[in-house]
Write an enzyme that holds these catalytic residues in place. Structure first.
Site, short mmCIF file in Angstrom:
data_model
loop_
_atom_site.label_atom_id
_atom_site.label_comp_id
_atom_site.label_asym_id
_atom_site.label_seq_id
_atom_site.Cartn_x
_atom_site.Cartn_y
_atom_site.Cartn_z
N VAL A 1 43.96 -28.01 -7.11
CA VAL A 1 44.38 -29.21 -7.80
C VAL A 1 44.81 -30.23 -6.77
CG1 VAL A 1 46.82 -28.62 -8.09
CG2 VAL A 1 45.73 -30.07 -9.77
N SER A 2 44.46 -31.50 -7.00
CA SER A 2 44.99 -32.57 -6.18
C SER A 2 46.17 -33.18 -6.91
CB SER A 2 43.92 -33.64 -5.91
OG SER A 2 43.57 -34.29 -7.12
N THR A 3 46.99 -33.91 -6.21
CA THR A 3 48.21 -34.47 -6.81
C THR A 3 47.88 -35.35 -8.01
OG1 THR A 3 49.19 -34.45 -4.62
CG2 THR A 3 50.32 -35.72 -6.30
#
Length: 490
Positions: free
Chosen positions: A9-11
């Site tokens: 997951v990216s931010t």
């Protein structure tokens, strides 16, 4: 079936789309339990973009376990969690197939054991890459529009002399910092003070600084060159397509003062440091100040005695000493050499035994062969694509313009892959084993090396040397003392 679960997951995705690590992990665990798959390991890349494979440690660890045969099935929540690049996706699926490892995606219901699953995987991968490229284009467009409207991006840090509180679009003047900006321009333009001397004065008066421990020449020059202080906003700094527009923020200095500074800066000849320093100063680039952590630069000194005799000396000094932000003095090269010899004499084991070194060489060979194999596989895929396009064109299933476009694209990809293959095949992995003897018997061999060989040795094996200067009470000159030597990882 031993299954490796991969989650990423990216931010931004976590905040906007709900792709939380815990959420992916729980659903994939339940799915594996339903399928009666045993979970070998859960690989997590948190806050990392899916644009490539090299910057993601967890996915690299998972691929290594696939090659070792530890896992026979890879399970992801969605394909774009694994990658957003079609070429990387195809590469990984081919790698999974070559090691008899299945691939499953929960949301797309993909099973690469079937031909339809493999086809659908590639189609979904194309759309994932398309979406990533669209996101990049939207972000670029948004930034350019913001700049053209007069807003500062402040993507890295707020410009010195300004503040931009959270929720505020236009930066406002920080009066304390702005006064320092005005002083810098006044000292440089009106008083004729050099950039180095300006930095020194700022350090003496302990002028506040936004980033870094002290003022340096490049920070002062950056302020003098920045059009932000006349109310402008710039974009693509340092690139061919860079431009400036009028900003919405208040200026700190006048246009006339800024223009005078630019004319003076244009007269300064920029000198790039030598990439290959004098062999006599072979410690250049490796010495680090024990007080402030700054690298020590080399110098030459000329001394004329009262009797008229001229003496030349060479040594090293901390750059921050010149800027008055460090107490470290200068030290002669001979004293550093003596301190280095004394240090290595005290170290009995450099932990580079021949068998360990040989193991490292074998690992390098294996890694190199795997890279060559992957590139050769990609080359074969391109050749197959070229043959398919030719067949479609010959059978009137593809027009000439489309065939030419495919051919040109394939030829370009083949050229880059062939160039990389040639580079890999030329790498001499079999490092001369004499290196082992040099390190393991460094105490005996160091004095036998020429200056050039000493420089080469340091470049090959040493990362940094932390140096201090010890002075006796009432003594003007000090002696060099090496605090630590950090060797490069194999």
């Amino acid at each position: 079936m031993e299954t490796g679960i991969y989650v990423r997951v990216s931010t931004e995705e976590q905040a906007q789309e709900g792709y939380s690590i815990r959420g992916q992990e729980d659903k994939l665990k339940c799915y594996a339990q339903i399928k009666d798959w045993s979970i070998y390991k859960i690989y997590i890349d948190e806050g990392i973009s899916g644009k490539n494979l090299t910057d993601r440690p967890a996915v690299q660890e998972m691929l290594a376990d696939v090659k070792k045969g530890n896992i026979k099935n890879v399970l992801v929540y969605k394909i774009d969690r694994l990658t957003r690049n079609t070429a990387d996706l195809i590469y990984m699926v081919d790698l999974f197939n070559s090691y008899d490892c299945a691939f499953n995606s929960l949301m797309e219901s993909i099973d690469t054991h079937t031909a339809s699953g493999r086809m659908f995987l590639k189609i979904v991968g194309i759309f994932a890459e398309f979406e990533r490229e669209n996101i990049i284009e939207r972000v670029k467009f948004g930034r350019e529009r913001k700049v053209k409207e007069g807003y500062s991006l402040c993507t890295w840090t707020i410009c010195y002399g300004y503040d931009r509180p959270k929720g505020q679009k236009v930066q406002t003047i920080n009066e304390i910092e702005a006064e320092i900006v005005r002083d810098i321009f006044d000292l440089y333009v009106n008083q004729g003070i050099t950039i180095t001397d300006i930095a020194r004065r700022l350090n003496i008066r302990k002028a506040p600084i936004k980033s870094g421990a002290s003022w340096k020449q490049h920070k002062v020059r950056g302020i003098l060159e920045n059009p932000t202080y006349i109310g402008q906003v710039r974009h693509h700094v340092g690139k061919e397509n860079s431009y400036t527009v009028d900003g919405l923020h208040e200026p700190i200095i006048t246009q006339e003062l800024f223009d005078m500074a630019q004319r003076l800066l244009a007269k300064i000849r920029k000198v790039s440091p030598s990439k290959n320093p004098n062999p006599e100063k072979y410690f250049t680039g490796f010495l680090v100040c024990a007080h402030c952590g700054e690298k020590l630069g080399a110098y030459n000194a000329k001394t004329t005695h009262t009797n008229g005799a001229v003496y030349y000396s060479r040594g090293y000094r901390c750059a921050n000493r010149t800027l008055r932000s460090c107490v470290m003095g200068s030290i002669a090269h001979g004293k550093v050499e003596k301190a280095f010899e004394e240090y290595i004499a005290q170290v009995s084991n450099f932990d580079v035994a021949s068998d360990i070194r040989q193991s490292e060489l074998e690992q390098k060979k294996q890694n190199n062969l795997e890279l060559i194999d992957s590139y050769e596989k990609k080359l074969r895929q391109l050749e197959e694509k070229e043959r398919e396009a030719l067949s479609l064109y010959v059978n009137n299933l593809m027009d000439f313009d489309s065939y030419r476009e495919v051919k040109m694209r394939v030829d370009k990809d083949k050229q880059s892959i062939c160039a990389e293959l040639e580079r890999l095949q030329e790498i001499q992995v079999d490092v001369v084993i004499d290196e082992v003897d040099i390190i393991s018997q460094l105490n005996d061999n160091w004095v036998l090396l020429s200056n050039t060989e000493k420089r080469l040795f340091l470049m090959q094996f040493v990362d940094r040397i932390t140096l201090d200067i010890e002075k006796g009470k009432g003594k003007h000159l000090g002696t060099a003392k090496i605090i630590d030597i950090v060797f490069k990882a194999a």
